[in-house]
Motif scaffolding. Structure first.
Motif, PDB file in Angstrom:
ATOM      1  N   ASP A 115      20.126 -36.759  66.923  1.00  0.00           N
ATOM      2  CA  ASP A 115      19.445 -37.932  66.858  1.00  0.00           C
ATOM      3  C   ASP A 115      19.691 -38.411  65.352  1.00  0.00           C
ATOM      4  O   ASP A 115      19.308 -37.491  64.455  1.00  0.00           O
TER       5      ASP A 115
ATOM      6  N   THR B  16      11.589 -38.878  67.985  1.00  0.00           N
ATOM      7  CA  THR B  16      12.890 -39.757  68.061  1.00  0.00           C
ATOM      8  C   THR B  16      12.665 -40.573  69.231  1.00  0.00           C
ATOM      9  O   THR B  16      13.759 -41.528  69.243  1.00  0.00           O
TER      10      THR B  16
ATOM     11  N   HIS C 271      17.810 -40.302  63.565  1.00  0.00           N
ATOM     12  CA  HIS C 271      16.617 -40.234  62.723  1.00  0.00           C
ATOM     13  C   HIS C 271      16.042 -38.949  62.085  1.00  0.00           C
ATOM     14  O   HIS C 271      15.563 -38.811  61.257  1.00  0.00           O
TER      15      HIS C 271
END
Length: 270
Positions: A248, A222, A250
């Motif tokens: 995160d 990430t 992502h």
């Protein structure tokens, strides 16, 4: 007519499993007819020869279509390995050069941070054609996706290097605990690949995720993975994301129609 239908069915199945197996099968049939043999051992040998030749040719041609293979031939010094030769035998080990570079960089980072650590790759993509399905995956169709096995430890807390709970790296699920987030609870989708394989679970060893390495790998993906290799997303089940403390954006849930992702980590790049 029945024989034609049978041959067509075999060709379709081999194509779905390997992408190029159907072509190899038809070539083997033509070769068997040309030399006038009906014996099964001879026909099988012809198919294996044609398939091996087609697979070798695919490895040479794939870079012209933007894909490269992850090697199944690993030595003692290699830190990125493919879990089983079956992935290469079925031509499921192809990715874009950027994904291969990401995988190698991740493995190098893990080896640097935890010396000797092996990172295990699983299913990737077929060598040709965007949009060609890599069953049972829904999205492995364009070379931009790759699955990684989890890092595991035994009951005594010892890291198990290069080891997976399942022989192929899939279907040995990390079951959620009571109170964990369950986004698909109560759903009864009939069109789904979110299979639980309850009967298989007792067959797998009781290894646990090695959280330190898992967290380090996802943290690298990430950050460095995003900035250097344009990583777009990571799929993992919500209860594992929470257990690993991942926040995160992502790191995402793949949805309730896709396969479970508490047995492997899915990454894809832009």
């Amino acid at each position: 007519m029945l024989r034609f239908t049978l041959h067509a069915l075999i060709a379709v199945i081999l194509t779905l499993l390997t992408q190029i197996g159907g072509i190899a099968y038809l070539l083997a049939l033509a070769a068997a007819r040309a030399i006038g043999t009906r014996r099964f051992p001879a026909r099988l040998a012809l198919f294996l020869l044609c398939y091996a030749g087609a697979s070798f040719a695919a490895g040479l041609a794939a870079p012209m279509f933007g894909r490269v293979p992850l090697s199944c031939l690993s030595g003692a010094a290699d830190r990125l390995v493919v879990r089983s030769p079956i992935y290469c035998a079925l031509n499921r080990n192809y990715v874009t050069p950027e994904v291969r570079n990401l995988a190698k960089a991740l493995a190098a980072h893990m080896d640097q941070q935890f010396p000797g650590t092996i990172t295990v790759a699983l299913d990737a993509n077929f060598p040709f054609m965007n949009g060609f399905p890599l069953l049972p995956h829904l999205s492995h169709t364009d070379g931009r996706k790759l699955d990684f096995a989890y890092y595991y430890k035994d009951a005594d807390g010892n890291f198990l290097n290069g080891v997976t709970r399942s022989p192929i790296g899939y279907f040995a699920f990390e079951e959620p605990a009571a109170g964990d987030e369950l986004p698909c609870a109560g759903r009864n989708d009939w069109l789904t690949t979110r299979w639980d394989f309850d009967a298989l679970q007792p067959l797998f060893p009781a290894y646990a995720i090695e959280k330190q390495r898992m967290s380090a790998a996802i943290a690298w993906l990430t950050t460095e993975g995003v900035s250097r290799f344009r990583l777009e997303k990571i799929f993992i089940e919500p209860h594992l994301k929470n257990a690993l403390g991942m926040t995160d954006a992502h790191v995402r849930f793949q949805g309730c129609r896709a396969a479970r992702h508490d047995d492997h980590l899915h990454i894809q790049v832009e």
